[in-house]
Design a protein around this motif. Structure first.
Motif, PDB file in Angstrom:
ATOM      1  N   GLY A 228      32.128 -11.681 -12.692  1.00 17.83           N
ATOM      2  CA  GLY A 228      32.242 -10.563 -11.765  1.00 17.83           C
ATOM      3  C   GLY A 228      33.587 -10.535 -11.056  1.00 17.83           C
ATOM      4  N   LEU A 229      34.665 -10.471 -11.833  1.00 19.29           N
ATOM      5  CA  LEU A 229      36.008 -10.578 -11.274  1.00 19.29           C
ATOM      6  C   LEU A 229      36.310  -9.463 -10.275  1.00 19.29           C
ATOM      7  CD1 LEU A 229      38.014 -11.487 -14.509  1.00 19.29           C
ATOM      8  CD2 LEU A 229      37.290 -13.037 -12.685  1.00 19.29           C
ATOM      9  N   THR A 230      37.017  -9.845  -9.209  1.00 22.72           N
ATOM     10  CA  THR A 230      37.474  -8.871  -8.219  1.00 22.72           C
ATOM     11  C   THR A 230      38.915  -8.479  -8.533  1.00 22.72           C
ATOM     12  OG1 THR A 230      38.321 -10.557  -6.711  1.00 22.72           O
ATOM     13  CG2 THR A 230      35.996  -9.943  -6.469  1.00 22.72           C
ATOM     14  N   VAL A 231      39.405  -7.476  -7.815  1.00 16.05           N
ATOM     15  CA  VAL A 231      40.771  -7.000  -8.010  1.00 16.05           C
ATOM     16  C   VAL A 231      41.765  -8.140  -7.797  1.00 16.05           C
ATOM     17  CG1 VAL A 231      42.564  -5.489  -7.063  1.00 16.05           C
ATOM     18  CG2 VAL A 231      40.241  -4.609  -7.426  1.00 16.05           C
ATOM     19  N   SER A 232      41.585  -8.895  -6.721  1.00 18.18           N
ATOM     20  CA  SER A 232      42.531  -9.965  -6.422  1.00 18.18           C
ATOM     21  C   SER A 232      42.443 -11.095  -7.447  1.00 18.18           C
ATOM     22  CB  SER A 232      42.276 -10.521  -5.015  1.00 18.18           C
ATOM     23  OG  SER A 232      40.973 -11.057  -4.918  1.00 18.18           O
ATOM     24  N   GLU A 233      41.259 -11.358  -7.976  1.00 13.31           N
ATOM     25  CA  GLU A 233      41.115 -12.410  -8.979  1.00 13.31           C
ATOM     26  C   GLU A 233      41.773 -12.021 -10.296  1.00 13.31           C
ATOM     27  OE1 GLU A 233      36.919 -14.347  -7.334  1.00 13.31           O
ATOM     28  OE2 GLU A 233      36.879 -12.725  -8.799  1.00 13.31           O
ATOM     29  N   VAL A 234      41.658 -10.762 -10.677  1.00  9.62           N
ATOM     30  CA  VAL A 234      42.338 -10.298 -11.888  1.00  9.62           C
ATOM     31  C   VAL A 234      43.851 -10.396 -11.708  1.00  9.62           C
ATOM     32  CG1 VAL A 234      42.788  -8.305 -13.379  1.00  9.62           C
ATOM     33  CG2 VAL A 234      40.453  -8.811 -12.649  1.00  9.62           C
ATOM     34  N   ALA A 235      44.330 -10.025 -10.526  1.00 11.77           N
ATOM     35  CA  ALA A 235      45.774 -10.130 -10.264  1.00 11.77           C
ATOM     36  C   ALA A 235      46.230 -11.589 -10.366  1.00 11.77           C
ATOM     37  CB  ALA A 235      46.089  -9.576  -8.876  1.00 11.77           C
ATOM     38  N   LEU A 236      45.412 -12.522  -9.859  1.00 11.32           N
ATOM     39  CA  LEU A 236      45.740 -13.946  -9.948  1.00 11.32           C
ATOM     40  C   LEU A 236      45.805 -14.399 -11.399  1.00 11.32           C
ATOM     41  CD1 LEU A 236      46.044 -16.760  -8.542  1.00 11.32           C
ATOM     42  CD2 LEU A 236      43.550 -16.940  -8.674  1.00 11.32           C
ATOM     43  N   LEU A 237      44.809 -14.028 -12.200  1.00 13.20           N
ATOM     44  CA  LEU A 237      44.763 -14.436 -13.601  1.00 13.20           C
ATOM     45  C   LEU A 237      45.923 -13.835 -14.394  1.00 13.20           C
ATOM     46  CD1 LEU A 237      40.913 -14.172 -14.234  1.00 13.20           C
ATOM     47  CD2 LEU A 237      42.276 -16.270 -14.177  1.00 13.20           C
TER      48      LEU A 237
END
Length: 259
Positions: A228-237
């Motif tokens: 359940g990735l969030t916007v900030s987690e996708v940006a981190l990845l």
């Protein structure tokens, strides 16, 4: 910590912590501190064997030192219980108690305690706890569940656990408010951009091969969808992927060329 409503504050004000013959000033200080942490202010010391204003007590109480000054001292347990409509005594020993007593855990007993009115929660001396005669003055008997290998609790620990149980019963934890932007679920197009970048890098480093890429990417997609990735987690990845791509490109540039 959640601020209790006026009704909850009124209920907490009805609870009286009673300590019978306490002997340790450090325990008194720790109890004053945890009582203030949990919003309890009313307590009575029955025939105390130490000074509540002992420097060790004041040091342990930190910002709860005002409760040490407010502690009422009386010579007998009966006097400490005057005006209470419900009295709960803490049973610390493990030997059998009279069969008429239904010993409960704080979590089982406290809903009824809070529904009563002026109530007392009684704790015995550090070295031996409440006697059966003292427990007989209590309307109900409670015992904190502990491991049989070492069941004995320090007085301040026992009071702290009971104060916490009272607090959580009256003030259940509210859901944490979402952090703006940080917990926003990643939209479809953002995830697709991430998956495309991930697949390209995995092909580049040789983890994926064109003929198996689709099958393995389905597994990776399922894994990240479960997260359940969030916007900030996708940006981190994606930032990690960009750094890996740059590192891979730089390494290839530095490889010695064949003659």
């Amino acid at each position: 910590m959640q601020t209790p409503s006026p009704r909850v504050q009124e209920q907490l004000a009805q609870v009286r912590i009673v300590l019978v013959r306490p002997v340790g000033p450090r325990n008194l200080g720790a109890i004053a501190r945890v009582m203030k942490n949990m919003g309890l202010r009313q307590w009575v010391l029955v025939d105390p064997r130490c000074d509540p204003l002992d420097p060790e007590a004041v040091t342990m109480a930190v910002h709860g030192a005002d409760l040490l000054r407010q502690a009422r001292q009386v010579p007998t347990l009966a006097e400490a219980l005057q005006g209470c409509v419900q009295v709960f005594g803490t049973a610390g020993r493990r030997e059998p108690y009279p069969p008429e007593w239904q010993v409960q855990s704080p979590r089982q007993a406290f809903p009824e305690l809070l529904a009563a009115g002026p109530v007392a929660l009684v704790f015995g001396p550090e070295d031996q706890g409440l006697s059966n005669e003292e427990l007989a003055l209590c309307h109900r008997q409670i015992q904190i569940p502990t491991d049989p290998a070492y069941p004995s609790l320090n007085l301040a620990q026992a009071v702290g656990i009971c104060c916490y149980e009272l607090r959580t019963l009256l003030c259940p934890d509210p859901p944490l408010p979402p952090s703006p932007g940080l917990s926003k679920p990643a939209p479809f197009e953002l995830l697709e951009g991430f998956f495309g970048q991930l697949e390209a890098l995995l092909l580049q480093i040789g983890y994926l091969y064109p003929h198996t890429a689709r099958r393995k990417m389905l597994k990776l997609r399922a894994l990240f969808h479960r997260a359940g990735l969030t916007v900030s987690e996708v940006a981190l990845l994606r930032g990690i992927l960009r750094q890996l791509q740059w590192s891979q490109t730089a390494r290839r540039r530095n490889l010695p060329q064949d003659d």
